[in-house]
Design an enzyme around this catalytic site. Structure first.
Site, mmCIF file in Angstrom:
data_model
loop_
_atom_site.group_PDB
_atom_site.id
_atom_site.type_symbol
_atom_site.label_atom_id
_atom_site.label_comp_id
_atom_site.label_asym_id
_atom_site.label_seq_id
_atom_site.Cartn_x
_atom_site.Cartn_y
_atom_site.Cartn_z
ATOM 1 N N ASP A 51 0.859 -1.136 0.150
ATOM 2 C CA ASP A 51 -0.134 -0.137 0.055
ATOM 3 C C ASP A 51 0.792 1.074 -0.013
ATOM 4 O O ASP A 51 0.290 2.348 0.087
ATOM 5 C CB ASP A 51 -1.144 -0.223 1.003
ATOM 6 C CG ASP A 51 -0.498 0.012 2.679
ATOM 7 O OD1 ASP A 51 0.821 -0.325 2.646
ATOM 8 O OD2 ASP A 51 -1.046 -0.149 3.471
ATOM 9 N N SER A 52 2.115 0.969 -0.081
ATOM 10 C CA SER A 52 3.150 2.206 -0.215
ATOM 11 C C SER A 52 2.973 2.801 -1.697
ATOM 12 O O SER A 52 3.477 3.716 -1.930
ATOM 13 C CB SER A 52 4.490 1.633 -0.008
ATOM 14 O OG SER A 52 4.842 0.367 -0.888
ATOM 15 N N ASP A 90 -0.884 -6.006 -0.199
ATOM 16 C CA ASP A 90 -1.533 -5.395 1.177
ATOM 17 C C ASP A 90 -2.907 -5.273 1.195
ATOM 18 O O ASP A 90 -3.675 -4.787 0.113
ATOM 19 C CB ASP A 90 -0.886 -4.119 1.339
ATOM 20 C CG ASP A 90 0.393 -4.036 2.135
ATOM 21 O OD1 ASP A 90 0.581 -4.949 2.901
ATOM 22 O OD2 ASP A 90 1.221 -3.058 1.808
ATOM 23 N N LYS A 120 -1.297 -9.493 2.876
ATOM 24 C CA LYS A 120 -0.684 -8.982 3.902
ATOM 25 C C LYS A 120 -1.657 -8.133 4.819
ATOM 26 O O LYS A 120 -2.168 -7.225 3.998
ATOM 27 C CB LYS A 120 0.749 -8.484 3.612
ATOM 28 C CG LYS A 120 1.388 -7.595 4.798
ATOM 29 C CD LYS A 120 2.943 -7.581 4.431
ATOM 30 C CE LYS A 120 3.051 -6.127 3.765
ATOM 31 N NZ LYS A 120 2.707 -5.042 4.524
ATOM 32 N N GLU A 122 -1.505 -5.613 8.444
ATOM 33 C CA GLU A 122 -0.906 -4.972 9.655
ATOM 34 C C GLU A 122 -1.485 -5.358 11.170
ATOM 35 O O GLU A 122 -2.523 -5.039 11.323
ATOM 36 C CB GLU A 122 -0.422 -3.461 9.423
ATOM 37 C CG GLU A 122 0.129 -3.295 8.271
ATOM 38 C CD GLU A 122 0.504 -1.786 7.972
ATOM 39 O OE1 GLU A 122 -0.212 -0.966 8.885
ATOM 40 O OE2 GLU A 122 1.061 -1.337 6.864
ATOM 41 N N GLU A 189 9.181 -4.287 10.507
ATOM 42 C CA GLU A 189 9.685 -2.976 9.978
ATOM 43 C C GLU A 189 10.297 -2.008 11.043
ATOM 44 O O GLU A 189 9.565 -1.843 12.028
ATOM 45 C CB GLU A 189 8.172 -2.384 9.220
ATOM 46 C CG GLU A 189 8.983 -0.974 8.672
ATOM 47 C CD GLU A 189 7.856 -0.352 7.725
ATOM 48 O OE1 GLU A 189 6.838 -1.477 7.377
ATOM 49 O OE2 GLU A 189 7.971 0.764 7.269
HETATM 50 O O1 KIV Z 1 3.636 -1.305 1.516
HETATM 51 C C1 KIV Z 1 4.557 -1.540 1.568
HETATM 52 O O2 KIV Z 1 5.541 -1.180 0.849
HETATM 53 C C2 KIV Z 1 5.230 -2.455 2.909
HETATM 54 C C3 KIV Z 1 6.728 -2.552 2.963
HETATM 55 C C4 KIV Z 1 7.387 -1.547 3.525
HETATM 56 C C5 KIV Z 1 7.121 -4.106 4.077
HETATM 57 O O3 KIV Z 1 4.430 -2.754 3.592
#
Ligand code: KIV
Length: 271
Positions: A51-52, A90, A120, A122, A189
């Site tokens: 989600d980055s 994510d 994924k 969190e 992280e």
């Molecule tokens: O969203 C992302 O890029 C991440 C990584 C930094 C692990 O969760």
């Protein structure tokens, strides 16, 4: 005619075997077809459609604004390019924290509409029920502990997490909860390297670190950061493998100059 690819796909089992034999796992983010093609063909083990994307693709300050539809769009583009690696996506903020039914619904949408291989989430203990429900539906889940960017407004900063004993203790408990719930791997992280080493030692599932030292079973970086596309972003944990900002900026400047001077296109570049 077979619809199955000849290429042997990396699976969650492959990652477990890699941890068992001490082989490190490489993971990078990607959000679009062209980038994912380069990364997959280079031999990466896992692509994370993180989600980055909210930051590096859409220009938002945080990961919070990205939607499930937008994540599915990015993930489907990556899946079309990735013939060898495992693709993990994510679940974005607000699509799983409400309750486990909502979490399952979001995970199913990602799997069905993008063709990805895992999701994924969190968090630790607080998302246990959702993790279990998603896994019961046959969807592999990767956990994410330490600095969890979807909680940035709770933390207030992006500095190193779990330096204090209470938070380190919670992380050690959370990684056990995620393993018991059935997660196939966990991202750690921005936590002290010694804590990441302890956490990695304490579980059978692989840990993938970002800013968490080299005792983790694997490493992940945001591709824009490691390629030097994210100008000025140079945290201590980042190793920059290229300076694509400079390369691309130079290429665009050369193109502009060639157009203005009437050098491009030349005779060989026209019909
Ligand atoms: O969203 C992302 O890029 C991440 C990584 C930094 C692990 O969760």
């Amino acid at each position: 005619m077979s619809v199955h690819s000849q290429i042997k796909r990396i699976t969650t089992n492959t990652l477990h075997e890699m941890k068992s034999r001490g082989e490190k796992i490489s993971m990078l983010t990607a959000y679009d077809y062209s980038m994912a093609k380069v990364v997959d063909e280079a031999g990466i083990d896992v692509i994370l459609v993180g989600d980055s994307a909210s930051n590096v693709m859409a220009g938002h300050e945080t990961t919070l604004p990205i939607t499930l539809d937008q994540m599915i769009y990015h993930a489907a583009s990556v899946v079309r390019a990735a013939s060898r690696c495992l693709v993990v996506v994510d679940l974005p903020f607000g699509t799983y924290q409400g309750n486990s039914k909502e979490a399952l619904h979001s995970a199913i949408r990602i799997m069905k509409e993008s063709g990805a291989h895992a999701v994924k989430l969190e968090g630790g203990e607080e998302i246990k029920e959702s993790v279990e429900r998603i896994i019961t539906a046959g969807i592999p889940v990767m956990g994410h502990l330490g600095l969890t960017p979807q909680s940035i407004h709770k933390f207030g900063t992006y500095t190193v997490r779990a330096k204090e004993e209470a938070e380190a203790y919670k992380l050690m408990k959370d990684i056990q909860v995620l393993q018991e719930s059935g997660c196939f791997a966990v991202v750690l992280e921005k936590i002290p390297a010694s804590l990441a080493a302890q956490a990695t030692e304490s579980v059978k599932i692989p840990t993938i670190g970002i800013g968490a030292g080299n005792a983790c079973d694997g490493q992940v970086l945001v591709i824009h950061d490691m390629l030097g596309l994210n100008k000025g972003f140079k945290p201590r944990f980042l190793r920059q493998y290229a300076n694509l900002y400079e390369v691309m900026n130079g290429a665009v400047k050369a193109y502009i100059s060639d157009v203005k001077s009437n050098d491009f296109p030349n005779e060989k570049e026209q019909y």
